[in-house]
Design a protein around this motif. Structure first.
Motif, PDB file in Angstrom:
ATOM      1  N   THR A 231       0.843  -1.192   0.000  1.00 17.37           N
ATOM      2  CA  THR A 231       0.000   0.000   0.000  1.00 17.37           C
ATOM      3  C   THR A 231       0.877   1.240   0.000  1.00 17.37           C
ATOM      4  O   THR A 231       1.702   1.422   0.899  1.00 17.37           O
ATOM      5  CB  THR A 231      -0.914   0.028   1.242  1.00 17.37           C
ATOM      6  N   LEU A 232       0.700   2.082  -1.009  1.00 21.95           N
ATOM      7  CA  LEU A 232       1.397   3.362  -1.081  1.00 21.95           C
ATOM      8  C   LEU A 232       0.510   4.411  -0.418  1.00 21.95           C
ATOM      9  O   LEU A 232      -0.663   4.552  -0.767  1.00 21.95           O
ATOM     10  CB  LEU A 232       1.669   3.728  -2.535  1.00 21.95           C
ATOM     11  N   ILE A 233       1.066   5.128   0.542  1.00 18.34           N
ATOM     12  CA  ILE A 233       0.289   6.053   1.364  1.00 18.34           C
ATOM     13  C   ILE A 233       0.792   7.471   1.161  1.00 18.34           C
ATOM     14  O   ILE A 233       1.987   7.742   1.343  1.00 18.34           O
ATOM     15  CB  ILE A 233       0.417   5.690   2.864  1.00 18.34           C
ATOM     16  N   ASP A 234      -0.092   8.386   0.757  1.00 18.71           N
ATOM     17  CA  ASP A 234       0.304   9.793   0.658  1.00 18.71           C
ATOM     18  C   ASP A 234      -0.570  10.706   1.499  1.00 18.71           C
ATOM     19  O   ASP A 234      -0.352  11.920   1.518  1.00 18.71           O
ATOM     20  CB  ASP A 234       0.322  10.261  -0.794  1.00 18.71           C
ATOM     21  N   ASP A 235      -1.553  10.155   2.207  1.00 19.74           N
ATOM     22  CA  ASP A 235      -2.351  10.957   3.124  1.00 19.74           C
ATOM     23  C   ASP A 235      -1.446  11.473   4.244  1.00 19.74           C
ATOM     24  O   ASP A 235      -0.803  10.674   4.929  1.00 19.74           O
ATOM     25  CB  ASP A 235      -3.487  10.117   3.710  1.00 19.74           C
ATOM     26  N   PRO A 236      -1.366  12.797   4.443  1.00 18.72           N
ATOM     27  CA  PRO A 236      -0.416  13.350   5.417  1.00 18.72           C
ATOM     28  C   PRO A 236      -0.556  12.774   6.821  1.00 18.72           C
ATOM     29  O   PRO A 236       0.448  12.521   7.497  1.00 18.72           O
ATOM     30  CB  PRO A 236      -0.725  14.851   5.399  1.00 18.72           C
ATOM     31  N   ALA A 237      -1.790  12.557   7.272  1.00 19.52           N
ATOM     32  CA  ALA A 237      -1.989  12.033   8.624  1.00 19.52           C
ATOM     33  C   ALA A 237      -1.456  10.609   8.750  1.00 19.52           C
ATOM     34  O   ALA A 237      -0.827  10.249   9.753  1.00 19.52           O
ATOM     35  CB  ALA A 237      -3.473  12.074   8.992  1.00 19.52           C
ATOM     36  N   MET A 238      -1.686   9.786   7.715  1.00 14.60           N
ATOM     37  CA  MET A 238      -1.207   8.403   7.751  1.00 14.60           C
ATOM     38  C   MET A 238       0.312   8.339   7.611  1.00 14.60           C
ATOM     39  O   MET A 238       0.977   7.515   8.241  1.00 14.60           O
ATOM     40  CB  MET A 238      -1.877   7.589   6.644  1.00 14.60           C
ATOM     41  N   VAL A 239       0.870   9.216   6.773  1.00 12.87           N
ATOM     42  CA  VAL A 239       2.326   9.264   6.643  1.00 12.87           C
ATOM     43  C   VAL A 239       2.951   9.642   7.980  1.00 12.87           C
ATOM     44  O   VAL A 239       3.975   9.076   8.396  1.00 12.87           O
ATOM     45  CB  VAL A 239       2.746  10.253   5.547  1.00 12.87           C
ATOM     46  N   LYS A 240       2.331  10.586   8.682  1.00 15.04           N
ATOM     47  CA  LYS A 240       2.839  11.005   9.994  1.00 15.04           C
ATOM     48  C   LYS A 240       2.799   9.849  10.987  1.00 15.04           C
ATOM     49  O   LYS A 240       3.735   9.655  11.775  1.00 15.04           O
ATOM     50  CB  LYS A 240       2.009  12.174  10.510  1.00 15.04           C
ATOM     51  N   ARG A 241       1.735   9.039  10.958  1.00 13.50           N
ATOM     52  CA  ARG A 241       1.648   7.880  11.851  1.00 13.50           C
ATOM     53  C   ARG A 241       2.738   6.859  11.517  1.00 13.50           C
ATOM     54  O   ARG A 241       3.335   6.254  12.415  1.00 13.50           O
ATOM     55  CB  ARG A 241       0.267   7.233  11.733  1.00 13.50           C
ATOM     56  N   THR A 242       2.986   6.669  10.229  1.00 11.80           N
ATOM     57  CA  THR A 242       4.022   5.731   9.815  1.00 11.80           C
ATOM     58  C   THR A 242       5.398   6.227  10.261  1.00 11.80           C
ATOM     59  O   THR A 242       6.245   5.436  10.699  1.00 11.80           O
ATOM     60  CB  THR A 242       4.002   5.547   8.286  1.00 11.80           C
ATOM     61  N   GLN A 243       5.610   7.539  10.152  1.00 14.01           N
ATOM     62  CA  GLN A 243       6.878   8.108  10.606  1.00 14.01           C
ATOM     63  C   GLN A 243       7.067   7.889  12.104  1.00 14.01           C
ATOM     64  O   GLN A 243       8.176   7.590  12.567  1.00 14.01           O
ATOM     65  CB  GLN A 243       6.914   9.613  10.306  1.00 14.01           C
ATOM     66  N   ARG A 244       5.990   8.029  12.870  1.00 12.50           N
ATOM     67  CA  ARG A 244       6.078   7.798  14.309  1.00 12.50           C
ATOM     68  C   ARG A 244       6.453   6.340  14.598  1.00 12.50           C
ATOM     69  O   ARG A 244       7.259   6.061  15.485  1.00 12.50           O
ATOM     70  CB  ARG A 244       4.756   8.139  14.995  1.00 12.50           C
ATOM     71  N   THR A 245       5.859   5.419  13.854  1.00 16.93           N
ATOM     72  CA  THR A 245       6.211   4.011  14.014  1.00 16.93           C
ATOM     73  C   THR A 245       7.695   3.793  13.752  1.00 16.93           C
ATOM     74  O   THR A 245       8.390   3.095  14.500  1.00 16.93           O
ATOM     75  CB  THR A 245       5.380   3.142  13.050  1.00 16.93           C
ATOM     76  N   TYR A 246       8.189   4.414  12.693  1.00 13.55           N
ATOM     77  CA  TYR A 246       9.609   4.266  12.366  1.00 13.55           C
ATOM     78  C   TYR A 246      10.490   4.859  13.458  1.00 13.55           C
ATOM     79  O   TYR A 246      11.523   4.284  13.830  1.00 13.55           O
ATOM     80  CB  TYR A 246       9.925   4.910  11.019  1.00 13.55           C
ATOM     81  N   ASP A 247      10.080   6.005  13.987  1.00 12.97           N
ATOM     82  CA  ASP A 247      10.845   6.630  15.068  1.00 12.97           C
ATOM     83  C   ASP A 247      10.907   5.730  16.303  1.00 12.97           C
ATOM     84  O   ASP A 247      11.949   5.637  16.964  1.00 12.97           O
ATOM     85  CB  ASP A 247      10.223   7.975  15.443  1.00 12.97           C
ATOM     86  N   LEU A 248       9.796   5.055  16.605  1.00 15.73           N
ATOM     87  CA  LEU A 248       9.779   4.141  17.743  1.00 15.73           C
ATOM     88  C   LEU A 248      10.721   2.955  17.496  1.00 15.73           C
ATOM     89  O   LEU A 248      11.431   2.508  18.408  1.00 15.73           O
ATOM     90  CB  LEU A 248       8.361   3.642  17.998  1.00 15.73           C
ATOM     91  N   LEU A 249      10.724   2.446  16.284  1.00  8.10           N
ATOM     92  CA  LEU A 249      11.631   1.347  15.942  1.00  8.10           C
ATOM     93  C   LEU A 249      13.087   1.789  16.060  1.00  8.10           C
ATOM     94  O   LEU A 249      13.930   1.070  16.606  1.00  8.10           O
ATOM     95  CB  LEU A 249      11.351   0.866  14.515  1.00  8.10           C
ATOM     96  N   ARG A 250      13.368   2.981  15.567  1.00  8.17           N
ATOM     97  CA  ARG A 250      14.742   3.485  15.617  1.00  8.17           C
ATOM     98  C   ARG A 250      15.194   3.674  17.061  1.00  8.17           C
ATOM     99  O   ARG A 250      16.365   3.423  17.392  1.00  8.17           O
ATOM    100  CB  ARG A 250      14.830   4.806  14.840  1.00  8.17           C
ATOM    101  N   GLY A 251      14.275   4.103  17.926  1.00 12.77           N
ATOM    102  CA  GLY A 251      14.618   4.288  19.324  1.00 12.77           C
ATOM    103  C   GLY A 251      14.886   2.991  20.056  1.00 12.77           C
ATOM    104  O   GLY A 251      15.567   2.970  21.086  1.00 12.77           O
ATOM    105  N   THR A 252      14.357   1.878  19.520  1.00 12.13           N
ATOM    106  CA  THR A 252      14.527   0.567  20.150  1.00 12.13           C
ATOM    107  C   THR A 252      15.725  -0.197  19.601  1.00 12.13           C
ATOM    108  O   THR A 252      16.221  -1.132  20.230  1.00 12.13           O
ATOM    109  CB  THR A 252      13.244  -0.268  19.956  1.00 12.13           C
ATOM    110  N   ALA A 253      16.188   0.202  18.422  1.00 11.82           N
ATOM    111  CA  ALA A 253      17.274  -0.518  17.761  1.00 11.82           C
ATOM    112  C   ALA A 253      18.612  -0.280  18.452  1.00 11.82           C
ATOM    113  O   ALA A 253      18.778   0.660  19.233  1.00 11.82           O
ATOM    114  CB  ALA A 253      17.357  -0.078  16.297  1.00 11.82           C
ATOM    115  N   LEU A 254      19.572  -1.133  18.149  1.00 12.47           N
ATOM    116  CA  LEU A 254      20.932  -0.967  18.647  1.00 12.47           C
ATOM    117  C   LEU A 254      21.583   0.269  18.035  1.00 12.47           C
ATOM    118  O   LEU A 254      21.137   0.777  17.004  1.00 12.47           O
ATOM    119  CB  LEU A 254      21.769  -2.205  18.302  1.00 12.47           C
ATOM    120  N   SER A 255      22.653   0.728  18.631  1.00 12.61           N
ATOM    121  CA  SER A 255      23.406   1.846  18.073  1.00 12.61           C
ATOM    122  C   SER A 255      24.052   1.413  16.757  1.00 12.61           C
ATOM    123  O   SER A 255      24.220   0.204  16.498  1.00 12.61           O
ATOM    124  CB  SER A 255      24.483   2.288  19.044  1.00 12.61           C
ATOM    125  N   PRO A 256      24.450   2.356  15.915  1.00 12.06           N
ATOM    126  CA  PRO A 256      25.116   1.981  14.665  1.00 12.06           C
ATOM    127  C   PRO A 256      26.369   1.132  14.877  1.00 12.06           C
ATOM    128  O   PRO A 256      26.583   0.148  14.151  1.00 12.06           O
ATOM    129  CB  PRO A 256      25.458   3.340  14.039  1.00 12.06           C
TER     130      PRO A 256
END
Length: 277
Positions: A231-256
């Protein structure tokens, strides 16, 4: 379709857009305002610098009263049979992106895959196809990765779940080569890769892979994928939710640095096991 012929086809799309816009007595700014993009964006369509999304092509048809010409042309140009129907538009957007962020829960992202790994993934999903089919799919996947070799390459961020490291796709040798390739790209600072370890437990994206893409002068888009659908998403609200999900994943991942050490350790394990079998 070869890359040069595809470019020529998009140049035709752009020249037709300019001709029909001018015939309608509209400036780029006027047309852009009516199809909800900037005038500069219309100019880049006309110069074949950027490709419109389908909904923009459809709105252009409506405004210029072109009886579906731009939608039909868009569908023909985007219809690259080397990719699943739901993924072809994503490939075009990757070429335009200034930043790409991916989360991969089970498989190395296509932009990072080696030939042997891509071949194994293709055969696992299509065990009865011809060698020609496999070669076509692998070549297409490797061609996508060319964007990481360009001087104007996008920023590329990836979060790999530890599953990706521990599943020996293609066998021990192929997996060692694959992880060594990722590690090399990290050391060269071509990509930024981190690992979400098993120890993290439940995480923000339990449903499948996701991709975020940013562009120089267009809104960001998100893409989510599960088996056999995307699913390709361009709705701004949904893109923002997806970005938040990614930010949460990045915060949980190991350091580089810890991620690189884990990837290199896994590669060494595969290489050592391969040498003893």
């Amino acid at each position: 379709m070869a890359n040069d012929s595809r470019l020529a086809a998009w140049e035709f799309f752009g020249s037709e857009l300019k001709r029909r816009r001018e015939n309608a007595g509209m400036t780029q700014v006027e047309l852009g305002s009516r199809v909800f993009v900037s005038g500069g964006y219309i100019g880049q369509f006309e110069q074949a610098i950027r490709k419109p999304q389908l909904d923009v092509a459809q709105r252009i048809d409506e405004v210029l009263q072109t009886d579906g010409f731009f939608e039909r042309t868009w569908r023909q140009l985007i219809n690259d049979k080397r990719y699943a129907d739901y993924f072809a538009a994503v490939v075009e957007l990757e070429r335009l992106a200034t930043k790409i962020c991916e989360f991969a829960p089970t498989v190395v992202p296509g932009l990072l895959q080696t030939a042997a790994y891509a071949q194994a993934v293709t055969l696992a999903a299509n065990p009865f196809v011809t060698d020609g089919y496999v070669e076509e799919k692998v070549t297409a996947r490797l061609e996508r990765a060319d964007i990481l070799k360009d001087a104007t390459r996008p920023e590329y961020w990836a979060i790999l779940h530890e599953n990706v490291l521990r599943t020996p796709v293609g066998g021990l040798e192929a997996m060692a080569e694959q992880l060594e390739h990722i590690a090399q790209l990290m050391r060269e600072r071509t990509v930024w890769v981190t690992v979400l370890p098993y120890a993290a437990g439940a995480h923000a994206s339990m449903g499948g892979s996701l991709k975020l893409m940013e562009f120089e002068d267009a809104p960001p888009v998100a893409y989510t994928e599960t088996e056999y659908s995307g699913t390709l998403i361009d709705d701004p609200a949904m893109v923002k939710r997806t970005q938040r999900t990614y930010d949460l994943l990045r915060g949980t991942a190991l350091s580089p640095s810890a991620s690189l050490a884990l990837i290199e350790s896994a590669a060494e394990d595969y290489r050592r096991c391969a040498s003893t079998t």
